[in-house]
Design a protein around this motif. Structure first.
Motif, mmCIF file in Angstrom:
data_model
loop_
_atom_site.group_PDB
_atom_site.id
_atom_site.type_symbol
_atom_site.label_atom_id
_atom_site.label_comp_id
_atom_site.label_asym_id
_atom_site.label_seq_id
_atom_site.Cartn_x
_atom_site.Cartn_y
_atom_site.Cartn_z
ATOM 1 N N UNK A 275 0.830 -1.212 0.000
ATOM 2 C CA UNK A 275 0.000 0.000 0.000
ATOM 3 C C UNK A 275 0.858 1.252 0.000
ATOM 4 N N UNK A 276 1.999 1.209 0.695
ATOM 5 C CA UNK A 276 2.876 2.386 0.721
ATOM 6 C C UNK A 276 3.532 2.631 -0.630
ATOM 7 N N UNK A 277 3.856 1.564 -1.332
ATOM 8 C CA UNK A 277 4.451 1.742 -2.651
ATOM 9 C C UNK A 277 3.429 2.271 -3.651
ATOM 10 N N UNK A 278 2.148 1.983 -3.410
ATOM 11 C CA UNK A 278 1.104 2.458 -4.317
ATOM 12 C C UNK A 278 0.612 3.855 -3.961
ATOM 13 N N UNK A 279 0.878 4.316 -2.735
ATOM 14 C CA UNK A 279 0.320 5.578 -2.249
ATOM 15 C C UNK A 279 1.313 6.724 -2.281
ATOM 16 N N UNK A 280 2.549 6.460 -2.663
ATOM 17 C CA UNK A 280 3.591 7.481 -2.680
ATOM 18 C C UNK A 280 4.352 7.422 -3.997
ATOM 19 N N UNK A 281 5.392 8.241 -4.085
ATOM 20 C CA UNK A 281 6.217 8.242 -5.296
ATOM 21 C C UNK A 281 7.001 6.948 -5.462
ATOM 22 N N UNK A 282 6.978 6.066 -4.479
ATOM 23 C CA UNK A 282 7.648 4.767 -4.616
ATOM 24 C C UNK A 282 7.043 3.936 -5.734
ATOM 25 N N UNK A 283 5.865 4.306 -6.192
ATOM 26 C CA UNK A 283 5.236 3.554 -7.278
ATOM 27 C C UNK A 283 6.036 3.632 -8.575
ATOM 28 N N UNK A 284 6.913 4.637 -8.688
ATOM 29 C CA UNK A 284 7.722 4.759 -9.909
ATOM 30 C C UNK A 284 9.092 4.113 -9.732
ATOM 31 N N UNK A 285 9.334 3.528 -8.568
ATOM 32 C CA UNK A 285 10.613 2.889 -8.254
ATOM 33 C C UNK A 285 10.434 1.379 -8.364
#
Length: 373
Positions: A275-285
């Motif tokens: 959920x954190x990777x989908x809710x922040x800029x981490x989704x592009x990492x």
């Protein structure tokens, strides 16, 4: 007997791990390693359905947002909130039981009462207020300007989803910003604005009630009974609002309306990381990098030697537990309640990691002796 404490790298004062006994530092390193390994459970966590990116498919890609927009539009044109919400939920095949499947009417009533352009401006102003509050709160923590800039970049990375106009009707967007603002304005002895913003978040999305409970416990544990009582009073107001909400929902729900499947997904810690990777800029990492960054961000909040760092860590950890135990694949957006501040923790990692490694390897002692002649 004193232990050598190295000078800070970025911080104005040593991290929470500076000066630990080697045995305690080793235990903390083991805990960090286990945390980073736990973050890799993200690869076993389910993935919410991806959006198609086709504007024509928005009703499917953002079904919940479209539902809330429909309710706002109908209320704006004179419909009653609960009757309108019930009709829209039936049309979208949503469960109507228990009463918490209905959102509290706060956000819809406000958005229906003011022009759309004003709602957009309010969202941007709220995001700007979060950035300003945290800049002022973090500035004294750092010895030089560069880490302050890094902290603001990380905050912006956490706010990426919160300035999207397509999500204006999404309750977690507003509640998450208000929780972040509440934490940012909190000061010892000056907690009233923090309580007010926290209560506002909970009256928009009742799951923010957990935040009120945690802040009450932390205040009482810190010895501030007045602040603790204020957070408890805010929780009581929320309880009264929920009681009235439950009564109003009962008036529009019938015996044949569908029941929610429940909230006991037991998807584990990896789902929180997801959920954190989908809710922040981490989704592009890449996920192999994004997952351990979530763990390092938690470690960073633990490293900041400030009572606020501990409060942020407790709040994020509590919502991580909720998502791990109760979250379902289609409720991943609960993570938005704590997503704005997560990545800011990375700015404390350099000092925390260096101090922890120094404490583990430090075998020297400075012994202070008193010599009487």
């Amino acid at each position: 007997m004193m232990r050598r404490v190295p000078a800070p790298l970025w911080l104005a004062q040593p991290s929470r791990f500076a000066g630990l006994a080697p045995r305690n530092a080793a235990a903390a390193l083991v805990a960090l390693a286990l945390l980073l390994l736990a973050c890799l459970l993200v690869f076993a966590a389910p993935v919410p359905p991806a959006a198609s990116g086709d504007a024509a498919q928005r009703s499917d890609d953002q079904a919940d947002v479209v539902l809330y927009e429909t309710i706002v539009a109908n209320v704006r044109h004179g419909g009653g909130y609960y009757a309108t919400a019930a009709d829209a939920m039936r049309a979208g095949d949503y469960p109507l039981k228990p009463f918490v499947t209905f959102r509290l009417p706060t956000l819809a009533m406000v958005q229906a009462a003011v022009p759309h352009a004003i709602v957009v401006i309010l969202l941007y102003l709220l995001a700007a207020a979060v950035a300003l509050a945290w800049y002022r709160r973090l500035a004294p923590a750092f010895a030089r300007p560069p880490p302050r800039i890094v902290a603001m970049v990380l905050l912006a990375a956490g706010l990426m989803a919160f300035v999207q106009r397509d999500l204006l009707a999404f309750h977690e967007i507003w509640a998450g910003l208000l929780i972040a603002l509440s934490l940012g304005v909190h000061r010892d002895g000056q907690w009233l604005p923090a309580v007010a913003f926290g209560l506002s978040a909970a009256l928009i999305r009742e799951t923010a009630g957990l935040y009120l409970l945690l802040m009450a416990i932390l205040a009482l544990a810190g010895g501030d009974r007045r602040e603790g009582a204020a957070w408890i009073a805010a929780g009581a107001i929320l309880a009264l609002a929920l009681a009235a909400h439950a009564h109003a929902v009962a008036e529009v729900v019938g015996p044949l309306d569908p029941q929610s499947p429940g909230w006991s997904g037991h998807l584990g810690f990896g789902f929180f990381v997801r959920t954190m990777t989908l809710s922040t800029a981490l989704m592009i990492v890449p996920l192999w990098l994004a997952a351990p960054l979530v763990g390092l961000a938690l470690f960073g909040w633990a490293a900041w030697r400030d009572v606020l760092g501990l409060r942020v860590l407790v709040v994020i950890a509590a919502y991580a537990a909720v998502l791990s135990v109760f979250g379902r694949v289609d409720t991943f957006y609960w993570g938005l309640l704590v997503a704005p501040l997560l990545l800011v923790g990375l700015v404390f990692v350099p000092d925390g990691a260096r101090d922890l490694l120094a404490a583990v390897s430090d075998r020297r002692r400075i012994t202070v002796k008193r010599i009487v002649r």
